[in-house]
Motif scaffolding. Structure first.
Motif, PDB file in Angstrom:
ATOM      1  N   UNK A 253      19.228 -19.101 -33.416  1.00  0.00           N
ATOM      2  CA  UNK A 253      19.630 -19.729 -34.686  1.00  0.00           C
ATOM      3  C   UNK A 253      20.052 -18.667 -35.695  1.00  0.00           C
ATOM      4  N   UNK A 254      19.322 -17.540 -35.735  1.00  0.00           N
ATOM      5  CA  UNK A 254      19.668 -16.464 -36.669  1.00  0.00           C
ATOM      6  C   UNK A 254      21.048 -15.879 -36.331  1.00  0.00           C
ATOM      7  N   UNK A 255      21.326 -15.688 -35.042  1.00  0.00           N
ATOM      8  CA  UNK A 255      22.637 -15.167 -34.642  1.00  0.00           C
ATOM      9  C   UNK A 255      23.734 -16.161 -34.997  1.00  0.00           C
ATOM     10  N   UNK A 256      23.486 -17.443 -34.763  1.00  0.00           N
ATOM     11  CA  UNK A 256      24.467 -18.468 -35.123  1.00  0.00           C
ATOM     12  C   UNK A 256      24.728 -18.450 -36.632  1.00  0.00           C
ATOM     13  N   UNK A 257      23.685 -18.308 -37.414  1.00  0.00           N
ATOM     14  CA  UNK A 257      23.843 -18.243 -38.871  1.00  0.00           C
ATOM     15  C   UNK A 257      24.703 -17.050 -39.275  1.00  0.00           C
ATOM     16  N   UNK A 258      24.456 -15.877 -38.682  1.00  0.00           N
ATOM     17  CA  UNK A 258      25.275 -14.685 -38.981  1.00  0.00           C
ATOM     18  C   UNK A 258      26.723 -14.895 -38.558  1.00  0.00           C
ATOM     19  N   UNK A 259      26.919 -15.510 -37.385  1.00  0.00           N
ATOM     20  CA  UNK A 259      28.276 -15.753 -36.908  1.00  0.00           C
ATOM     21  C   UNK A 259      29.026 -16.722 -37.837  1.00  0.00           C
ATOM     22  N   UNK A 260      28.332 -17.751 -38.291  1.00  0.00           N
ATOM     23  CA  UNK A 260      28.957 -18.702 -39.227  1.00  0.00           C
ATOM     24  C   UNK A 260      29.290 -17.988 -40.540  1.00  0.00           C
ATOM     25  N   UNK A 261      28.381 -17.151 -41.022  1.00  0.00           N
ATOM     26  CA  UNK A 261      28.635 -16.387 -42.250  1.00  0.00           C
ATOM     27  C   UNK A 261      29.884 -15.521 -42.088  1.00  0.00           C
ATOM     28  N   UNK A 262      30.015 -14.870 -40.952  1.00  0.00           N
ATOM     29  CA  UNK A 262      31.193 -14.036 -40.686  1.00  0.00           C
ATOM     30  C   UNK A 262      32.467 -14.876 -40.701  1.00  0.00           C
ATOM     31  N   UNK A 263      32.427 -16.051 -40.051  1.00  0.00           N
ATOM     32  CA  UNK A 263      33.616 -16.914 -39.979  1.00  0.00           C
ATOM     33  C   UNK A 263      33.994 -17.496 -41.337  1.00  0.00           C
ATOM     34  N   UNK A 264      33.011 -17.820 -42.161  1.00  0.00           N
ATOM     35  CA  UNK A 264      33.294 -18.367 -43.490  1.00  0.00           C
ATOM     36  C   UNK A 264      33.838 -17.278 -44.413  1.00  0.00           C
ATOM     37  N   UNK A 265      33.346 -16.063 -44.250  1.00  0.00           N
ATOM     38  CA  UNK A 265      33.751 -14.950 -45.115  1.00  0.00           C
ATOM     39  C   UNK A 265      35.176 -14.498 -44.833  1.00  0.00           C
ATOM     40  N   UNK A 266      35.608 -14.635 -43.591  1.00  0.00           N
ATOM     41  CA  UNK A 266      36.922 -14.129 -43.192  1.00  0.00           C
ATOM     42  C   UNK A 266      38.089 -14.702 -44.020  1.00  0.00           C
ATOM     43  N   UNK A 267      38.198 -16.025 -44.210  1.00  0.00           N
ATOM     44  CA  UNK A 267      39.330 -16.540 -45.007  1.00  0.00           C
ATOM     45  C   UNK A 267      39.307 -16.063 -46.460  1.00  0.00           C
ATOM     46  N   UNK A 268      38.127 -15.694 -46.965  1.00  0.00           N
ATOM     47  CA  UNK A 268      38.031 -15.222 -48.347  1.00  0.00           C
ATOM     48  C   UNK A 268      38.325 -13.732 -48.466  1.00  0.00           C
ATOM     49  N   UNK A 269      38.565 -13.078 -47.326  1.00  0.00           N
ATOM     50  CA  UNK A 269      38.912 -11.659 -47.350  1.00  0.00           C
ATOM     51  C   UNK A 269      37.734 -10.714 -47.209  1.00  0.00           C
ATOM     52  N   UNK A 270      36.603 -11.196 -46.760  1.00  0.00           N
ATOM     53  CA  UNK A 270      35.413 -10.355 -46.579  1.00  0.00           C
ATOM     54  C   UNK A 270      35.098 -10.250 -45.100  1.00  0.00           C
ATOM     55  N   UNK A 271      34.597  -9.085 -44.701  1.00  0.00           N
ATOM     56  CA  UNK A 271      34.191  -8.912 -43.316  1.00  0.00           C
ATOM     57  C   UNK A 271      32.682  -8.744 -43.266  1.00  0.00           C
ATOM     58  N   UNK A 272      32.094  -9.358 -42.267  1.00  0.00           N
ATOM     59  CA  UNK A 272      30.657  -9.233 -42.037  1.00  0.00           C
ATOM     60  C   UNK A 272      30.500  -8.599 -40.670  1.00  0.00           C
ATOM     61  N   UNK A 273      29.867  -7.435 -40.640  1.00  0.00           N
ATOM     62  CA  UNK A 273      29.656  -6.733 -39.378  1.00  0.00           C
ATOM     63  C   UNK A 273      28.551  -7.421 -38.593  1.00  0.00           C
ATOM     64  N   UNK A 274      28.705  -7.469 -37.276  1.00  0.00           N
ATOM     65  CA  UNK A 274      27.675  -8.025 -36.406  1.00  0.00           C
ATOM     66  C   UNK A 274      26.763  -6.887 -35.994  1.00  0.00           C
ATOM     67  N   UNK A 275      25.498  -6.931 -36.390  1.00  0.00           N
ATOM     68  CA  UNK A 275      24.540  -5.864 -36.124  1.00  0.00           C
ATOM     69  C   UNK A 275      24.301  -5.656 -34.640  1.00  0.00           C
ATOM     70  N   UNK A 276      24.410  -6.693 -33.838  1.00  0.00           N
ATOM     71  CA  UNK A 276      24.125  -6.567 -32.416  1.00  0.00           C
ATOM     72  C   UNK A 276      25.211  -5.798 -31.672  1.00  0.00           C
ATOM     73  N   UNK A 277      26.403  -5.684 -32.252  1.00  0.00           N
ATOM     74  CA  UNK A 277      27.470  -4.926 -31.598  1.00  0.00           C
ATOM     75  C   UNK A 277      27.245  -3.432 -31.685  1.00  0.00           C
ATOM     76  N   UNK A 278      26.433  -3.000 -32.654  1.00  0.00           N
ATOM     77  CA  UNK A 278      26.144  -1.577 -32.813  1.00  0.00           C
ATOM     78  C   UNK A 278      25.181  -1.135 -31.721  1.00  0.00           C
ATOM     79  N   UNK A 279      25.404   0.044 -31.200  1.00  0.00           N
ATOM     80  CA  UNK A 279      24.468   0.605 -30.226  1.00  0.00           C
ATOM     81  C   UNK A 279      23.331   1.253 -30.981  1.00  0.00           C
ATOM     82  N   UNK A 280      22.166   1.362 -30.352  1.00  0.00           N
ATOM     83  CA  UNK A 280      20.975   1.903 -31.026  1.00  0.00           C
ATOM     84  C   UNK A 280      21.227   3.323 -31.518  1.00  0.00           C
ATOM     85  N   UNK A 281      21.975   4.124 -30.752  1.00  0.00           N
ATOM     86  CA  UNK A 281      22.220   5.504 -31.157  1.00  0.00           C
ATOM     87  C   UNK A 281      23.211   5.579 -32.313  1.00  0.00           C
TER      88      UNK A 281
END
Length: 185
Positions: free
Chosen positions: A127-155
């Motif tokens: 549910x938390x990941x879905x919420x972040x993904x929805x936030x990213x999709x809603x922000x995009x048309x307004x010109x904002x980018x939301x980075x997905x934390x899970x795409x980052x590697x630990x290093x």
């Protein structure tokens, strides 16, 4: 003999006068120092609260999205979810901007949910990941980018966070995506 008696009394009066003047100067200098340093310390202590209290924080605006029923990506296709979402934004202006993109917002939410399985959506992390993904999709048309934390590697996380700060523009006016209804069947 009157001459030596006359010359002795002025010497103690002169010493007393010098001591009194020195004491008064010390008191004045101490008072001036206390006034200057005390005032400076008080100004430093008052600056932070004044900065926060000068602009009262407005309450967020909540923009509800109509409930949606979505088929899930489970094998067999017999599972579905009914989801109610409310978008938390900073002000009415942002709410109006999101409303202008509401068909795109609803479509993005439907697409995101339909890619999930019931097992994913039933977990808290899902549910938390879905919420972040929805936030990213809603922000995009307004010109904002939301980075997905899970795409980052630990290093790479410290590096990625510092790069995000360097690229940082104005803060995203969409604060949060809240689930108001969440049923998986």
């Amino acid at each position: 003999m009157s001459a030596p008696e006359a010359s002795t009394p002025p010497k103690p009066k002169g010493k007393k006068l010098i001591i009194i003047i020195a004491a008064v100067l010390l008191v004045v200098a101490g008072g001036a120092g206390w006034f200057m340093f005390g005032r400076h310390a008080a100004e430093e202590g008052d600056e932070a609260p004044v900065a926060h209290s000068s602009k009262p924080k407005a309450p967020p605006v909540f923009l509800p999205v109509d409930n949606m029923v979505v088929n899930l990506a489970d094998p067999g296709g017999d599972r579905y979810a009914q989801i109610g979402v409310t978008i938390e934004v900073v002000d009415l202006k942002t709410s109006d901007q999101v409303k202008a993109y509401m068909p795109s917002v609803r479509s993005a939410i439907l697409m995101l949910v339909s890619q999930r399985t019931s097992e994913e959506l039933l977990s808290k992390d899902g549910k938390a990941k879905l919420s972040r993904d929805i936030l990213r999709e809603i922000s995009h048309p307004l010109g904002y980018t939301v980075e997905d934390d899970e795409d980052d590697h630990a290093d790479d996380k410290p590096k990625a966070k510092s790069q995000r700060r360097a690229k940082a523009g104005p803060p995203n006016p969409i604060n949060n995506v809240l689930f108001t209804s969440f049923i998986v069947q």
